[in-house]
Design a protein around this motif. Structure first.
Motif, PDB file in Angstrom:
ATOM      1  N   LYS A   7       4.308  -1.902  10.867  1.00 32.83           N
ATOM      2  CA  LYS A   7       5.372  -1.259  11.625  1.00 32.83           C
ATOM      3  C   LYS A   7       6.487  -0.786  10.686  1.00 32.83           C
ATOM      4  O   LYS A   7       7.005  -1.567   9.880  1.00 32.83           O
ATOM      5  CB  LYS A   7       5.959  -2.230  12.657  1.00 32.83           C
ATOM      6  CG  LYS A   7       4.954  -2.717  13.691  1.00 32.83           C
ATOM      7  CD  LYS A   7       4.444  -1.568  14.551  1.00 32.83           C
ATOM      8  CE  LYS A   7       3.482  -2.059  15.618  1.00 32.83           C
ATOM      9  NZ  LYS A   7       2.935  -0.959  16.437  1.00 32.83           N
ATOM     10  N   GLY A   8       6.818   0.478  10.784  1.00 27.52           N
ATOM     11  CA  GLY A   8       7.867   1.038   9.943  1.00 27.52           C
ATOM     12  C   GLY A   8       7.435   1.343   8.535  1.00 27.52           C
ATOM     13  O   GLY A   8       8.240   1.816   7.727  1.00 27.52           O
ATOM     14  N   GLY A   9       6.179   1.093   8.196  1.00 35.45           N
ATOM     15  CA  GLY A   9       5.686   1.369   6.846  1.00 35.45           C
ATOM     16  C   GLY A   9       5.523   2.852   6.610  1.00 35.45           C
ATOM     17  O   GLY A   9       4.987   3.576   7.448  1.00 35.45           O
ATOM     18  N   ALA A  10       5.997   3.309   5.472  1.00 32.61           N
ATOM     19  CA  ALA A  10       5.897   4.733   5.135  1.00 32.61           C
ATOM     20  C   ALA A  10       5.048   4.890   3.882  1.00 32.61           C
ATOM     21  O   ALA A  10       3.987   4.280   3.765  1.00 32.61           O
ATOM     22  CB  ALA A  10       7.302   5.308   4.954  1.00 32.61           C
ATOM     23  N   GLY A  11       5.522   5.674   2.916  1.00 36.50           N
ATOM     24  CA  GLY A  11       4.732   5.929   1.725  1.00 36.50           C
ATOM     25  C   GLY A  11       4.711   4.746   0.771  1.00 36.50           C
ATOM     26  O   GLY A  11       5.683   3.999   0.661  1.00 36.50           O
ATOM     27  N   TYR A  12       3.597   4.569   0.075  1.00 39.80           N
ATOM     28  CA  TYR A  12       3.444   3.587  -0.982  1.00 39.80           C
ATOM     29  C   TYR A  12       3.834   2.189  -0.505  1.00 39.80           C
ATOM     30  O   TYR A  12       4.829   1.608  -0.922  1.00 39.80           O
ATOM     31  CB  TYR A  12       4.264   3.988  -2.205  1.00 39.80           C
ATOM     32  CG  TYR A  12       3.717   5.188  -2.950  1.00 39.80           C
ATOM     33  CD1 TYR A  12       2.804   6.046  -2.332  1.00 39.80           C
ATOM     34  CD2 TYR A  12       4.105   5.476  -4.242  1.00 39.80           C
ATOM     35  CE1 TYR A  12       2.297   7.146  -2.997  1.00 39.80           C
ATOM     36  CE2 TYR A  12       3.608   6.571  -4.924  1.00 39.80           C
ATOM     37  CZ  TYR A  12       2.697   7.409  -4.290  1.00 39.80           C
ATOM     38  OH  TYR A  12       2.191   8.506  -4.950  1.00 39.80           O
ATOM     39  N   LEU A  13       3.009   1.635   0.361  1.00 39.93           N
ATOM     40  CA  LEU A  13       3.288   0.336   0.976  1.00 39.93           C
ATOM     41  C   LEU A  13       3.405  -0.790  -0.042  1.00 39.93           C
ATOM     42  O   LEU A  13       4.098  -1.783   0.200  1.00 39.93           O
ATOM     43  CB  LEU A  13       2.179  -0.010   1.974  1.00 39.93           C
ATOM     44  CG  LEU A  13       2.065   0.847   3.229  1.00 39.93           C
ATOM     45  CD1 LEU A  13       0.837   0.434   4.033  1.00 39.93           C
ATOM     46  CD2 LEU A  13       3.316   0.743   4.068  1.00 39.93           C
ATOM     47  N   GLY A  14       2.739  -0.676  -1.173  1.00 42.43           N
ATOM     48  CA  GLY A  14       2.703  -1.771  -2.122  1.00 42.43           C
ATOM     49  C   GLY A  14       3.892  -1.855  -3.049  1.00 42.43           C
ATOM     50  O   GLY A  14       3.942  -2.771  -3.884  1.00 42.43           O
ATOM     51  N   ILE A  15       4.870  -0.941  -2.940  1.00 40.96           N
ATOM     52  CA  ILE A  15       6.002  -0.944  -3.882  1.00 40.96           C
ATOM     53  C   ILE A  15       7.284  -1.505  -3.277  1.00 40.96           C
ATOM     54  O   ILE A  15       7.873  -2.421  -3.848  1.00 40.96           O
ATOM     55  CB  ILE A  15       6.206   0.471  -4.458  1.00 40.96           C
ATOM     56  CG1 ILE A  15       5.006   0.840  -5.334  1.00 40.96           C
ATOM     57  CG2 ILE A  15       7.496   0.553  -5.258  1.00 40.96           C
ATOM     58  CD1 ILE A  15       5.071   2.208  -5.948  1.00 40.96           C
ATOM     59  N   PRO A  16       7.778  -1.014  -2.136  1.00 42.23           N
ATOM     60  CA  PRO A  16       8.985  -1.635  -1.549  1.00 42.23           C
ATOM     61  C   PRO A  16       8.716  -3.106  -1.235  1.00 42.23           C
ATOM     62  O   PRO A  16       7.648  -3.473  -0.728  1.00 42.23           O
ATOM     63  CB  PRO A  16       9.214  -0.810  -0.276  1.00 42.23           C
ATOM     64  CG  PRO A  16       8.539   0.497  -0.533  1.00 42.23           C
ATOM     65  CD  PRO A  16       7.335   0.149  -1.365  1.00 42.23           C
ATOM     66  N   GLN A  17       9.690  -3.945  -1.509  1.00 39.24           N
ATOM     67  CA  GLN A  17       9.475  -5.388  -1.402  1.00 39.24           C
ATOM     68  C   GLN A  17       9.064  -5.824  -0.003  1.00 39.24           C
ATOM     69  O   GLN A  17       8.185  -6.671   0.167  1.00 39.24           O
ATOM     70  CB  GLN A  17      10.750  -6.128  -1.822  1.00 39.24           C
ATOM     71  CG  GLN A  17      10.587  -7.650  -1.861  1.00 39.24           C
ATOM     72  CD  GLN A  17      11.807  -8.344  -2.418  1.00 39.24           C
ATOM     73  OE1 GLN A  17      12.803  -7.699  -2.726  1.00 39.24           O
ATOM     74  NE2 GLN A  17      11.744  -9.650  -2.539  1.00 39.24           N
ATOM     75  N   GLY A  18       9.672  -5.234   1.036  1.00 42.31           N
ATOM     76  CA  GLY A  18       9.369  -5.644   2.405  1.00 42.31           C
ATOM     77  C   GLY A  18       7.937  -5.370   2.798  1.00 42.31           C
ATOM     78  O   GLY A  18       7.209  -6.274   3.231  1.00 42.31           O
ATOM     79  N   THR A  19       7.497  -4.122   2.641  1.00 38.44           N
ATOM     80  CA  THR A  19       6.124  -3.776   3.033  1.00 38.44           C
ATOM     81  C   THR A  19       5.105  -4.362   2.065  1.00 38.44           C
ATOM     82  O   THR A  19       3.988  -4.702   2.468  1.00 38.44           O
ATOM     83  CB  THR A  19       5.957  -2.257   3.116  1.00 38.44           C
ATOM     84  OG1 THR A  19       6.330  -1.662   1.861  1.00 38.44           O
ATOM     85  CG2 THR A  19       6.832  -1.666   4.215  1.00 38.44           C
ATOM     86  N   ALA A  20       5.469  -4.500   0.776  1.00 36.47           N
ATOM     87  CA  ALA A  20       4.533  -5.081  -0.186  1.00 36.47           C
ATOM     88  C   ALA A  20       4.204  -6.522   0.180  1.00 36.47           C
ATOM     89  O   ALA A  20       3.049  -6.958   0.058  1.00 36.47           O
ATOM     90  CB  ALA A  20       5.112  -5.007  -1.594  1.00 36.47           C
ATOM     91  N   SER A  21       5.181  -7.278   0.637  1.00 35.45           N
ATOM     92  CA  SER A  21       4.932  -8.666   1.033  1.00 35.45           C
ATOM     93  C   SER A  21       3.985  -8.733   2.220  1.00 35.45           C
ATOM     94  O   SER A  21       3.106  -9.600   2.282  1.00 35.45           O
ATOM     95  CB  SER A  21       6.260  -9.353   1.373  1.00 35.45           C
ATOM     96  OG  SER A  21       6.055 -10.688   1.764  1.00 35.45           O
ATOM     97  N   ILE A  22       4.154  -7.805   3.154  1.00 39.81           N
ATOM     98  CA  ILE A  22       3.249  -7.770   4.308  1.00 39.81           C
ATOM     99  C   ILE A  22       1.832  -7.442   3.868  1.00 39.81           C
ATOM    100  O   ILE A  22       0.852  -8.072   4.297  1.00 39.81           O
ATOM    101  CB  ILE A  22       3.763  -6.749   5.340  1.00 39.81           C
ATOM    102  CG1 ILE A  22       5.123  -7.188   5.903  1.00 39.81           C
ATOM    103  CG2 ILE A  22       2.753  -6.573   6.468  1.00 39.81           C
ATOM    104  CD1 ILE A  22       5.767  -6.164   6.803  1.00 39.81           C
ATOM    105  N   VAL A  23       1.697  -6.433   2.999  1.00 43.22           N
ATOM    106  CA  VAL A  23       0.382  -6.036   2.495  1.00 43.22           C
ATOM    107  C   VAL A  23      -0.289  -7.214   1.797  1.00 43.22           C
ATOM    108  O   VAL A  23      -1.473  -7.507   2.029  1.00 43.22           O
ATOM    109  CB  VAL A  23       0.512  -4.837   1.538  1.00 43.22           C
ATOM    110  CG1 VAL A  23      -0.801  -4.596   0.796  1.00 43.22           C
ATOM    111  CG2 VAL A  23       0.921  -3.589   2.302  1.00 43.22           C
ATOM    112  N   ASN A  24       0.450  -7.918   0.949  1.00 41.92           N
ATOM    113  CA  ASN A  24      -0.124  -9.046   0.216  1.00 41.92           C
ATOM    114  C   ASN A  24      -0.571 -10.164   1.162  1.00 41.92           C
ATOM    115  O   ASN A  24      -1.635 -10.762   0.984  1.00 41.92           O
ATOM    116  CB  ASN A  24       0.894  -9.592  -0.774  1.00 41.92           C
ATOM    117  CG  ASN A  24       1.245  -8.585  -1.861  1.00 41.92           C
ATOM    118  OD1 ASN A  24       0.582  -7.567  -2.018  1.00 41.92           O
ATOM    119  ND2 ASN A  24       2.299  -8.868  -2.600  1.00 41.92           N
TER     120      ASN A  24
END
Length: 458
Positions: free
Chosen positions: A261-278
């Motif tokens: 939710k709210g994820g945009a480009g390059y999910l693995g770089i911003p700390q918030g979305t990267a933590s979710i991806v991991n």
């Protein structure tokens, strides 16, 4: 530094890799842990995977390895118009065999990495345990993105001063991460591009753009060969990679789709979305049979295994000449049409002219001259958080209604068709680089050069 050198009669590439082991090489891998190969995002390199390498959930449970693609980061290669995602997949297979890696999981970030991972899984299924794909792109580039890239890359490669280069780099950040990209992230991205993708390296920039923009859709015949478990992680706010393509890919590969939710480009770089991806990725892999990472000796010599892969590629593509190519060359796996290969080769030749004397936005010490956020702003129209705009030494109060409106949405369009692609790819031709400059007074030009102007505007 750890490199894998790939030699053949028509190609050379030195592929850099890094790991989370003590000395940064595969000799320090723990055989009790599974191995995860992380493929870096488009126009970046393995140094931008620190959110994964520094996450204890990944670092403590897996052996991590990341390769810089042949025109990214510390890797070096001979520029070629034959470079496509099939070539990237062959590079990955050569490296895996040279390092004697045990079968590994693949975590692919963004467009070029995803296209590489899919082709690798199809041609070398015994090397790939699973696939995780972040932000699945359209089969071919969306028309509005292709048009934007077209102008962006040309301006990027031929910038002739610091302000011009910083301006186009800032546009690239906005295009990639959106207008709300944090200032420190913007500074880091522009500094990275200034050091590794400046006009004196414009052939590398163009070749990376060619791989992303001139990609050919994965044939339907390839999907039955991808039998590994698949996880697709997709940002619902990513306008350059519409969600429908992630859903379509999940259906084709019978994979699991997770929406950020709210994820945009390059999910693995911003700390918030990267933590979710991991977190999602660790849970996905933990449900699979646990694999070891013992050093293995290939059952077939590298030449024989790559010849076998060429035979499978011939079945997928339907080109009977593929099996006759050199199995020791990654370029033999190229599946681009001949006219596109020629156009890309011609464009590289044009971009190579004057490359060594082109503008370089670095100091004599090889570092960026300044941070983007610290540039002088006296001559620019700026707006602050208090709705006060500054221009030329005077302040203006902006209407509140205007500043409270949301940003305009990105254009909506369909992917490029093959015919449209051939027309658009012509913009990377010599005529797009050479410019006619007319000197002298306008009256003299108009009165004395009527035939020239007539030809010019035809």
């Amino acid at each position: 530094m750890p490199f894998v050198d790939l030699h053949s009669a028509d190609d050379f590439a030195s592929i850099y890799y890094t790991t989370n082991s003590l000395f940064g090489n595969v000799g320090g891998f723990d055989p009790e842990k599974p191995t995860v190969c992380i493929l870096h995002p488009t126009f970046l390199d393995s140094t931008w995977l620190h959110q994964q390498f520094n996450d204890p959930r990944l670092d403590s449970e897996f052996n991590l390895i990341a390769f810089d693609m042949r025109v990214a980061g510390k890797s070096e290669c001979r520029n070629s118009g034959k470079h496509d995602s099939w070539v990237d997949a062959a590079d990955l297979a050569f490296c895996a065999q040279a390092l004697r890696l045990a079968p590994f999981h693949v975590l692919a970030m963004e467009s070029t990495s995803i296209n590489c991972a899919l082709r690798f899984a199809a041609l070398f299924p015994e090397m790939c345990l699973s696939l995780a794909l972040c932000n699945v792109p359209a089969p071919t580039e969306l028309k509005w993105i292709y048009t934007a890239y077209d102008e962006l890359i040309h301006t990027w490669c031929f910038a002739d001063d610091l302000e011009s280069y910083e301006h186009v780099a800032a546009e690239a950040v906005t295009f990639t991460f959106g207008a709300d990209a944090p200032a420190d992230l913007r500074d880091d991205l522009i500094a990275y591009w200034e050091q590794g993708m400046h006009p004196r390296k414009r052939c590398r920039v163009l070749e990376q753009a060619n791989v992303a923009m001139n990609r050919v859709p994965l044939p339907a015949e390839a999907y039955p060969h991808i039998t590994q478990p698949v996880l697709i992680i997709h940002g619902d706010a990513n306008e350059s990679c519409p969600r429908k393509y992630a859903e379509r890919m999940a259906h084709e590969l019978k994979g699991v789709l997770y929406i950020v939710k709210g994820g945009a480009g390059y999910l693995g770089i911003p700390q918030g979305t990267a933590s979710i991806v991991n977190q999602v990725y660790v849970k996905f892999v933990s449900r699979l049979p646990r694999a070891r990472s013992d050093t293995t000796t290939p059952t077939l010599p590298i030449e024989d295994r790559m010849q076998e892969a060429l035979g499978k590629l011939e079945q997928i593509i339907g080109d009977s000449s593929i099996h006759t190519r050199d199995p020791l060359s990654s370029l033999s796996f190229c599946c681009l049409p001949d006219e596109i290969i020629q156009q890309q080769t011609d464009a590289l030749n044009v971009y190579r002219k004057g490359q060594t004397t082109a503008y370089c936005p670095l100091s004599p010490a090889g570092r960026p001259i300044r941070r983007y956020s610290e540039r002088p702003k006296d001559d620019w129209f700026e707006s602050n958080t208090e709705n006060i705009s500054y221009a030329g030494g005077r302040y203006y109060s902006e209407p509140a209604a205007r500043t409270q409106t949301s940003p305009l949405p990105m254009p909506k369009s369909e992917p490029m068709s093959p015919d449209d692609g051939r027309l658009r790819r012509g913009t990377f031709s010599p005529t797009s680089v050479e410019k006619l400059v007319i000197k002298g007074s306008m009256a003299k030009v108009v009165t004395g050069s009527q035939p020239t102007l007539h030809k010019l505007f035809l």
